[in-house]
Motif scaffolding. Structure first.
Motif, PDB file in Angstrom:
ATOM      1  N   LEU A   1       0.831  -1.212   0.119  1.00  9.19           N
ATOM      2  CA  LEU A   1       0.038   0.041   0.265  1.00  9.19           C
ATOM      3  C   LEU A   1       0.937   1.102   0.180  1.00  9.19           C
ATOM      4  N   ALA A   2       2.107   1.305   0.488  1.00 13.28           N
ATOM      5  CA  ALA A   2       2.920   2.201   0.704  1.00 13.28           C
ATOM      6  C   ALA A   2       3.330   2.714  -0.638  1.00 13.28           C
ATOM      7  N   PHE A   3       3.679   1.447  -1.284  1.00 17.55           N
ATOM      8  CA  PHE A   3       4.402   1.681  -2.813  1.00 17.55           C
ATOM      9  C   PHE A   3       3.358   2.256  -3.649  1.00 17.55           C
ATOM     10  N   SER A   4       1.969   1.867  -3.464  1.00 18.14           N
ATOM     11  CA  SER A   4       0.818   2.267  -4.328  1.00 18.14           C
ATOM     12  C   SER A   4       0.708   3.662  -4.014  1.00 18.14           C
ATOM     13  N   ALA A   5       0.734   4.199  -2.743  1.00 20.19           N
ATOM     14  CA  ALA A   5       0.583   5.673  -2.379  1.00 20.19           C
ATOM     15  C   ALA A   5       1.616   6.502  -3.074  1.00 20.19           C
ATOM     16  N   GLY A   6       2.723   6.020  -3.046  1.00 20.31           N
ATOM     17  CA  GLY A   6       3.821   6.836  -3.314  1.00 20.31           C
ATOM     18  C   GLY A   6       3.695   6.969  -4.998  1.00 20.31           C
ATOM     19  N   CYS A   7       3.301   5.913  -5.800  1.00 14.94           N
ATOM     20  CA  CYS A   7       3.141   6.043  -7.275  1.00 14.94           C
ATOM     21  C   CYS A   7       1.913   7.027  -7.335  1.00 14.94           C
ATOM     22  N   VAL A   8       0.831   6.765  -6.701  1.00 16.67           N
ATOM     23  CA  VAL A   8      -0.185   7.852  -6.796  1.00 16.67           C
ATOM     24  C   VAL A   8      -0.182   9.340  -6.939  1.00 16.67           C
TER      25      VAL A   8
ATOM     26  N   HIS B   1       2.028   8.795   3.669  1.00 14.49           N
ATOM     27  CA  HIS B   1       2.862   9.726   3.866  1.00 14.49           C
ATOM     28  C   HIS B   1       4.164   9.419   4.875  1.00 14.49           C
ATOM     29  N   LEU B   2       5.066  10.178   4.927  1.00 18.35           N
ATOM     30  CA  LEU B   2       6.301   9.907   5.220  1.00 18.35           C
ATOM     31  C   LEU B   2       6.852  10.823   6.795  1.00 18.35           C
ATOM     32  N   THR B   3       6.246  11.923   6.985  1.00 18.13           N
ATOM     33  CA  THR B   3       6.387  12.604   7.828  1.00 18.13           C
ATOM     34  C   THR B   3       6.714  12.217   9.354  1.00 18.13           C
ATOM     35  N   GLY B   4       5.526  11.706   9.881  1.00 14.71           N
ATOM     36  CA  GLY B   4       5.255  10.934  11.105  1.00 14.71           C
ATOM     37  C   GLY B   4       6.351   9.593  11.237  1.00 14.71           C
ATOM     38  N   LEU B   5       6.261   8.843  10.303  1.00 13.04           N
ATOM     39  CA  LEU B   5       7.222   7.821  10.068  1.00 13.04           C
ATOM     40  C   LEU B   5       8.547   7.940  10.155  1.00 13.04           C
ATOM     41  N   THR B   6       9.031   9.181   9.406  1.00  9.57           N
ATOM     42  CA  THR B   6      10.302   9.750   9.432  1.00  9.57           C
ATOM     43  C   THR B   6      10.790   9.921  11.114  1.00  9.57           C
ATOM     44  N   SER B   7       9.820  10.592  11.515  1.00  5.85           N
ATOM     45  CA  SER B   7      10.157  11.137  12.952  1.00  5.85           C
ATOM     46  C   SER B   7      10.268   9.994  14.142  1.00  5.85           C
ATOM     47  N   ASP B   8       9.353   9.057  13.679  1.00  7.29           N
ATOM     48  CA  ASP B   8       9.442   7.861  14.721  1.00  7.29           C
ATOM     49  C   ASP B   8      10.691   7.112  14.387  1.00  7.29           C
ATOM     50  N   MET B   9      11.025   7.051  13.258  1.00  8.11           N
ATOM     51  CA  MET B   9      12.389   6.270  13.157  1.00  8.11           C
ATOM     52  C   MET B   9      13.650   6.889  13.398  1.00  8.11           C
ATOM     53  N   GLY B  10      13.537   8.395  13.344  1.00  6.74           N
ATOM     54  CA  GLY B  10      14.614   9.251  13.943  1.00  6.74           C
ATOM     55  C   GLY B  10      14.654   9.059  15.629  1.00  6.74           C
ATOM     56  N   ALA B  11      13.498   9.098  16.249  1.00  6.10           N
ATOM     57  CA  ALA B  11      13.477   8.922  17.507  1.00  6.10           C
ATOM     58  C   ALA B  11      14.080   7.593  17.884  1.00  6.10           C
TER      59      ALA B  11
ATOM     60  N   TRP C   1       8.908   3.062   4.398  1.00  5.50           N
ATOM     61  CA  TRP C   1       9.908   4.363   3.967  1.00  5.50           C
ATOM     62  C   TRP C   1      10.364   4.069   2.403  1.00  5.50           C
ATOM     63  N   TYR C   2      10.997   3.105   2.314  1.00  3.49           N
ATOM     64  CA  TYR C   2      11.504   2.637   1.002  1.00  3.49           C
ATOM     65  C   TYR C   2      10.595   2.291  -0.092  1.00  3.49           C
ATOM     66  N   CYS C   3       9.314   1.648   0.436  1.00  5.42           N
ATOM     67  CA  CYS C   3       8.440   1.267  -0.710  1.00  5.42           C
ATOM     68  C   CYS C   3       7.664   2.418  -1.158  1.00  5.42           C
ATOM     69  N   PHE C   4       7.495   3.464  -0.293  1.00  6.57           N
ATOM     70  CA  PHE C   4       6.599   4.627  -0.757  1.00  6.57           C
ATOM     71  C   PHE C   4       7.697   5.451  -1.700  1.00  6.57           C
ATOM     72  N   CYS C   5       8.869   5.399  -1.343  1.00  2.75           N
ATOM     73  CA  CYS C   5      10.031   6.130  -2.127  1.00  2.75           C
ATOM     74  C   CYS C   5      10.059   5.375  -3.747  1.00  2.75           C
ATOM     75  N   ALA C   6      10.072   3.919  -3.558  1.00  3.46           N
ATOM     76  CA  ALA C   6      10.033   3.296  -4.957  1.00  3.46           C
ATOM     77  C   ALA C   6       8.939   3.511  -5.787  1.00  3.46           C
ATOM     78  N   GLY C   7       7.774   3.441  -5.060  1.00  2.33           N
ATOM     79  CA  GLY C   7       6.342   3.972  -5.794  1.00  2.33           C
ATOM     80  C   GLY C   7       6.453   5.304  -6.434  1.00  2.33           C
ATOM     81  N   ALA C   8       7.117   6.145  -5.692  1.00  2.00           N
ATOM     82  CA  ALA C   8       7.094   7.530  -6.333  1.00  2.00           C
ATOM     83  C   ALA C   8       7.920   7.480  -7.373  1.00  2.00           C
ATOM     84  N   VAL C   9       9.172   6.765  -7.441  1.00  2.00           N
ATOM     85  CA  VAL C   9       9.993   6.833  -8.714  1.00  2.00           C
ATOM     86  C   VAL C   9       9.322   6.056  -9.695  1.00  2.00           C
ATOM     87  N   LEU C  10       8.629   5.148  -9.536  1.00  2.00           N
ATOM     88  CA  LEU C  10       8.123   4.440 -10.605  1.00  2.00           C
ATOM     89  C   LEU C  10       6.815   5.380 -11.180  1.00  2.00           C
TER      90      LEU C  10
END
Length: 228
Positions: free
Chosen positions: A16-23, A142-152, A175-184
């Protein structure tokens, strides 16, 4: 704290993250130039439009924000509750999301702004559908909260404190699946335009079919079907 991650959550979140990044990338590269997978940036644009008395922008950005909210409301109505549990009505929600994405493709092709609204609604539905598991908040659009949680988590690990490694690993995968979907999505949009949306639409539809087939074999689901 997640100690062991079921495969259906791992694969579902990643897909689903991959799909959302693509959309989202296809939407950003299109004529609306607006995100559909999150609201933070659009709220900033909405506020700027208000400050500049740009009524047209206020209306069409505001409509996109409301569409995302509407999708989340639909998710709450269809699924209910907030914690992930196999056997709930995720299949129905995924079918609705797939339908919205296919409709958005058709509308975008017609250069109709309603395509932005249906895509935003689909993302709002998906983001609300994936809620929490073992106390960990799971978001796939989206990745904002996810990135914050990862950083913490990484900061706590560097300080010598215990962290949930499965949670961090899952967040990294999303994170990486969303990014990969965005690239595709960017690659496909550059070559075939809004037809790029057929990829995430098909992915979500296949996920709905697979989940529905799998949930039919759950004892809880069979019992509920017999009683209804």
């Amino acid at each position: 704290m997640i100690t062991k991650l079921p495969r259906w959550i791992l694969w579902g979140g990643a897909i689903l993250a991959f799909s959302a990044g693509c959309v989202n990338t296809a939407a950003l590269m299109g004529f609306t130039k607006l995100s559909v997978s999150h609201v933070t940036g659009n709220v900033s644009l909405f506020a700027a439009a208000i400050a500049h008395f740009d009524v047209y922008s206020v209306l069409y950005i505001g409509a996109s924000l409301l569409a995302f909210l509407t999708g989340a409301i639909v998710s709450g109505f269809v699924i209910g509750q907030t914690s992930l549990k196999l056997g709930r009505r995720y299949g129905r929600a995924l079918y609705i999301e797939a339908l919205l994405l296919f409709i958005s493709y058709w509308l975008y092709q017609e250069h109709d702004y309603l395509g932005q609204l249906t895509a935003a609604m689909a993302c709002g539905l998906q983001n609300a559908m994936i809620a929490t598991y073992s106390g960990a908040v799971i978001r796939t659009t989206h990745l904002t909260g996810l990135t914050s949680d990862m950083g913490a988590a990484i900061g706590n690990w560097l300080a010598g404190r215990d962290i949930s490694k499965p949670t961090l690993a899952f967040q990294t995968i999303i994170w990486y699946c969303f990014c990969a979907g965005a690239v595709l999505g960017a690659f496909l949009y550059a070559h075939i335009g809004y037809a790029a949306l057929l990829v995430p639409s098909s992915i979500v539809l296949i996920a709905a079919l697979l989940y529905s087939a799998a949930s039919e074999h759950l004892p809880e689901t069979r019992t509920r079907n017999k009683s209804s």
